[in-house]
Write a protein that holds these residues in place. Structure first.
Motif, short mmCIF file in Angstrom:
data_model
loop_
_atom_site.label_atom_id
_atom_site.label_comp_id
_atom_site.label_asym_id
_atom_site.label_seq_id
_atom_site.Cartn_x
_atom_site.Cartn_y
_atom_site.Cartn_z
N ALA A 110 0.88 -1.17 0.00
CA ALA A 110 0.00 0.00 0.00
C ALA A 110 0.91 1.21 0.00
O ALA A 110 2.06 1.14 0.46
CB ALA A 110 -0.93 0.01 1.21
N GLN A 111 0.41 2.32 -0.50
CA GLN A 111 1.27 3.49 -0.69
C GLN A 111 0.86 4.69 0.17
O GLN A 111 1.66 5.61 0.34
CB GLN A 111 1.27 3.90 -2.16
CG GLN A 111 1.77 2.82 -3.10
CD GLN A 111 3.21 2.40 -2.82
OE1 GLN A 111 4.05 3.22 -2.44
NE2 GLN A 111 3.50 1.12 -2.97
N THR A 112 -0.35 4.71 0.69
CA THR A 112 -0.82 5.87 1.45
C THR A 112 -1.41 5.41 2.77
O THR A 112 -1.80 4.25 2.94
CB THR A 112 -1.89 6.65 0.68
OG1 THR A 112 -3.04 5.82 0.49
CG2 THR A 112 -1.36 7.11 -0.68
N ALA A 113 -1.50 6.35 3.70
CA ALA A 113 -2.07 6.03 5.01
C ALA A 113 -3.51 5.56 4.89
O ALA A 113 -3.93 4.62 5.58
CB ALA A 113 -1.99 7.27 5.92
N SER A 114 -4.28 6.17 4.02
CA SER A 114 -5.68 5.76 3.88
C SER A 114 -5.79 4.35 3.31
O SER A 114 -6.70 3.60 3.68
CB SER A 114 -6.44 6.75 2.99
OG SER A 114 -5.89 6.82 1.69
N GLN A 115 -4.86 3.97 2.44
CA GLN A 115 -4.85 2.59 1.95
C GLN A 115 -4.54 1.61 3.08
O GLN A 115 -5.12 0.53 3.15
CB GLN A 115 -3.84 2.45 0.81
CG GLN A 115 -4.25 3.16 -0.47
CD GLN A 115 -3.15 3.15 -1.52
OE1 GLN A 115 -2.04 2.68 -1.29
NE2 GLN A 115 -3.45 3.70 -2.69
N TRP A 116 -3.65 2.02 3.97
CA TRP A 116 -3.35 1.16 5.11
C TRP A 116 -4.54 1.09 6.07
O TRP A 116 -4.79 0.05 6.68
CB TRP A 116 -2.09 1.65 5.85
CG TRP A 116 -0.82 1.39 5.09
CD1 TRP A 116 0.02 2.30 4.55
CD2 TRP A 116 -0.27 0.11 4.78
NE1 TRP A 116 1.07 1.69 3.92
CE2 TRP A 116 0.93 0.33 4.05
CE3 TRP A 116 -0.65 -1.21 5.04
CZ2 TRP A 116 1.72 -0.71 3.58
CZ3 TRP A 116 0.14 -2.25 4.58
CH2 TRP A 116 1.31 -2.00 3.86
#
Length: 782
Positions: A110-116
């Motif tokens: 995952a590349q972004t905090a929201s994806q995590w």
């Protein structure tokens, strides 16, 4: 005492009966959480820099426990993006999972905090209203730091049992709405966990950073010369011919864990090689696969160099230099030889997991010399790669052994032809996938291994009869210049280390590796091992590694006289079943040709060690040898310490960093490595039955070895022999506590952090390229 406004806010919340920060209370106080808040970092305000002010504190106080797969709660302080990602209650190292877990690799899956957040990770930074008060009160990170300030460690040398330091401990990983309950239940569990708190200056800096919303200015631009070399290497790795594409695939599958750097770059910017859907010159479109040889799902992948964004930690640091000489060497090995590649191999798992099928078109000698050129790196991949932790993974090897390599080019050519014929018998557990079954596949692998050993024995016998019997020139001498020709491997219970040179006295066992064995281990433990795989995959990999160890030992035994081989094998495998012994040297792995070496004594193993030491003397790395200590009296005292043997060492930690103070000189650092005696190392989960305390030994090495110190000792120059006598007299836990009271800088010591800072600085100064931040997850509490 300094009282900031955030502390007052929390204090008044407690007085008003609103301290239980439920999600509803948080929403009422600070607004609803925005999971996209940290998808893009904000720039710091004037006077505060993440890189200059915040990151050094995080590396000294947080990264030492929060890095790699074994970071508690998967919270990684090695990069701003790791902090923004937050925590997960899921374990990466889970030896009992029945199904494979989804990978959770930072910057990959995952590349972004929201994806995590969508993958179940919870925030440790405030994602609600961006006010100074909210940025502190709604931050797990801040609350954990303040908890330690409010409840410092008890004033006792050994911390109470309420502190669980076991690696398999239950992890709490509280979310911000759960933190009040966590705090009440565990008031002493503030951060850093089980270590002294931060200084007032350090805490104030981090508090100010958090109060401002955890800003991050990003990485500085790369110097122009580095960018030019980056372009040159990406062009080299992405040639259009089938030959170039196959070579690049081979290089990628062996270097995907490497920290690549340019040998002319004094600042050592690190990169790692990835597969991308886009060619050089375009932004990288990452192919995120579970294994490096999984089907990328596109007609063509491109091999790109991506800048390393995380702090360099010793336990995962695999440096590998690139430069003009390296490019010329790879061209000489792989591109200039006259051979054809008519089609590219499949990515089907049963093919891609077997390098002898996938890369059969590449010259065997080229593949082998590529691995030999940086043999320490190759072996280090087995240790610092995804299988870098776990007793089950490592109880397959002795606590210390030497590694040598086969050299003869003619032998390797014949061996390559043999491996091509036997490729289908060399299938590896990764060919079953991450959710592998166990019993059926294991029986099949054991059957294939038995067939392979029979075929290999016949091949060796025929070659020795027809061409040449095994002799010293069969052993690679580093071409007279390469120190990778001899390595020492240390096991530290559930982790390990490898260094160049023959460190310590002659070990119980040794391995001799050729191309086939070296390649199989790489695809077993590095390219093919899935740390997120299920228990069957992990057990299959561990049990298969038994075969690899035994084959390496067989290769060593084959150099000894016929009439001594069985006795040596029996000593190495005391108490093991005969069926196991037959895999090392016997009815399965047989070699009835007499050695070509002339031995003079009844102890050929020790003779052979001496011969190898002489043959390799011009290239032996002696960085860790006590012979390099110029102070003769100090060297003799350290030798006396290294002479301690036997059961008393059972009370000593696996790995100790020893600081020797001798003012006005600077402190000197050494490593004490306990080598536990075993009758054999063949049992799974029953290692205790094979322990032979009387055969324990101690290696004292100059400098630093190992990424996970269990203890730090500090002694005066005149106290070394006293320490040796104290260790030799150990017979109980009380004895060890008395020793630690005198010499150890415990995790509870108020002076722990200053000692740690000096130790870490000395480590990085001694080896600026190969060293990284040491890890404290295994510090003892004794």
């Amino acid at each position: 005492m300094i009282i900031d406004k955030s502390s007052l806010l929390i204090f008044f919340l407690v007085l008003s009966g609103c301290a239980a920060l439920s999600t509803r209370t948080l929403d009422e106080q600070f607004g609803k959480a925005d999971p996209e808040r940290f998808d893009t970092p904000r720039s710091p305000s004037a006077g505060l820099s993440y890189r200059a002010d915040v990151q050094p504190i995080l590396e000294r106080r947080c990264v030492v426990c929060h890095a790699c797969y074994d970071a508690p709660c998967q919270l990684k302080f090695t990069a701003w993006e790791g902090i923004a990602r937050g925590t997960s209650k899921d374990l990466v190292y889970d030896g009992g999972r029945l199904l494979e877990a989804p990978p959770s690799r930072l910057f990959t899956d995952a590349q972004t905090a929201s994806q995590w957040r969508a993958r179940g990770f919870s925030a440790v930074l405030n994602e609600r209203d961006q006010t100074p008060a909210a940025n502190l009160a709604a931050s797990v990170m801040y609350r954990a730091l303040k908890l330690k300030e409010s409840h410092p460690l008890p004033e006792s040398a050994i911390l109470p049992k309420t502190f669980d330091f076991s690696l398999d401990r239950t992890q709490a990983c509280p979310r911000i709405a759960e933190f009040d309950d966590f705090e009440r239940a565990n008031p002493l569990w503030g951060m850093p966990f089980g270590l002294p708190g931060l200084s007032q200056v350090e805490l104030a800096t981090l508090s100010r950073w958090l109060e401002q919303g955890a800003p991050f200015e990003g990485l500085p631009p790369l110097p122009a010369p580095v960018v030019r070399q980056l372009d040159d290497w990406e062009n080299f790795l992405n040639g259009d011919s089938l030959k170039q594409r196959l070579v690049s695939r081979y290089l990628f599958e062996h270097l995907f864990l490497a920290h690549l750097y340019f040998d002319s770059d004094a600042r050592h910017h690190y990169f790692h090689i990835v597969r991308s859907r886009t060619p050089p010159g375009q932004p990288v479109d990452l192919v995120a696969s579970r294994r490096p040889y999984d089907d990328p799902g596109v007609e063509r992948v491109y091999y790109r160099l991506v800048r390393e964004q995380e702090s360099i930690v010793d336990k995962t640091h695999l440096p590998y230099a690139l430069g003009p000489q390296r490019m010329a060497r790879w061209s000489e090995l792989f591109l200039k030889p006259d051979y054809r590649v008519d089609e590219l191999p499949s990515y089907a798992l049963e093919v891609a997991s077997n390098p002898f099928l996938t890369f059969s078109a590449l010259p065997t000698n080229a593949r082998y010399r590529f691995m030999l050129d940086e043999a320490e790196f190759t072996i280090m991949g087995f240790i610092k790669g995804p299988v870098c932790r776990g007793q089950i993974a490592l109880d397959v090897i002795e606590d210390r052994f030497w590694v040598f390599f086969l050299a003869d080019a003619d032998f390797q050519q014949h061996g390559g032809e043999f491996l091509s014929r036997e490729a289908r018998r060399l299938d590896l557990p990764a060919g079953q996938g991450s959710d592998a079954r166990f019993i059926g596949p294991w029986r099949e692998y054991a059957k294939l291994e038995a067939q392979y050993l029979q075929a290999k024995s016949d091949f060796l016998t025929h070659y020795a009869d027809a061409v040449r019997r095994p002799d010293l020139p069969w052993i690679w001498n580093g071409d007279g210049a390469n120190p990778n020709a001899a390595l020492t491997v240390f096991r530290h219970f559930d982790n390990a280390s490898v260094v160049k040179g023959l460190v310590g006295g002659p070990p119980k066992t040794a391995w001799v590796l050729g191309y086939g064995l070296l390649e199989r281990i790489h695809y077993l433990l590095v390219a093919g091992f899935d740390v997120y795989g299920n228990v069957n995959h992990q057990l299959l990999s561990r049990l298969y590694m038994d075969f690899m160890r035994m084959e390496g030992e067989f290769n060593f035994i084959a150099f000894l006289p016929l009439d001594q081989r069985t006795a040596v094998r029996n000593h190495w495998y005391r108490g093991a079943p005969q069926a196991v012994k037959n895999h090392v040297y016997g009815t399965l792995a047989h070699f009835d040709v007499e050695t070509g070496i002339s031995f003079q004594t009844d102890d050929a193993q020790q003779e052979f060690y001496a011969m190898l030491g002489t043959r390799l003397a011009p290239v032996l790395n002696q960085r860790h040898d006590l012979s390099g200590v110029s102070d003769v009296a100090l060297r003799n005292d350290l030798a006396a310490l290294a002479g301690v043997r036997g059961a008393s060492l059972s009370w000593l930690p696996e790995l100790v960093v020893l600081r020797v103070d001798d003012p006005p000189r600077e402190a000197r650092f050494f490593t004490l490595l306990r080598n536990t005696g075993h009758s054999n190392v063949t049992s799974l989960l029953r290692e205790g039955r094979e322990l032979l305390p009387a055969e324990n030994t101690l290696t004292v090495a100059q400098g630093f070895i190992g990424a996970y110190p269990n203890a730090i000792y500090r002694v005066g120059r005149s106290e070394i022999r006293d320490l040796a006598r104290a260790i030799a007299a150990l017979s109980s836990e009380n004895d060890y506590r008395t020793l630690a009271d005198r010499y150890a800088v415990r995790r509870s010591d108020p002076g722990f952090w200053p000692t740690s800072d000096e130790l870490q600085a000395a480590h990085l100064l001694a080896a600026p390229i190969s060293a990284g931040i040491l890890d404290y997850n295994r510090l003892e509490n004794r």
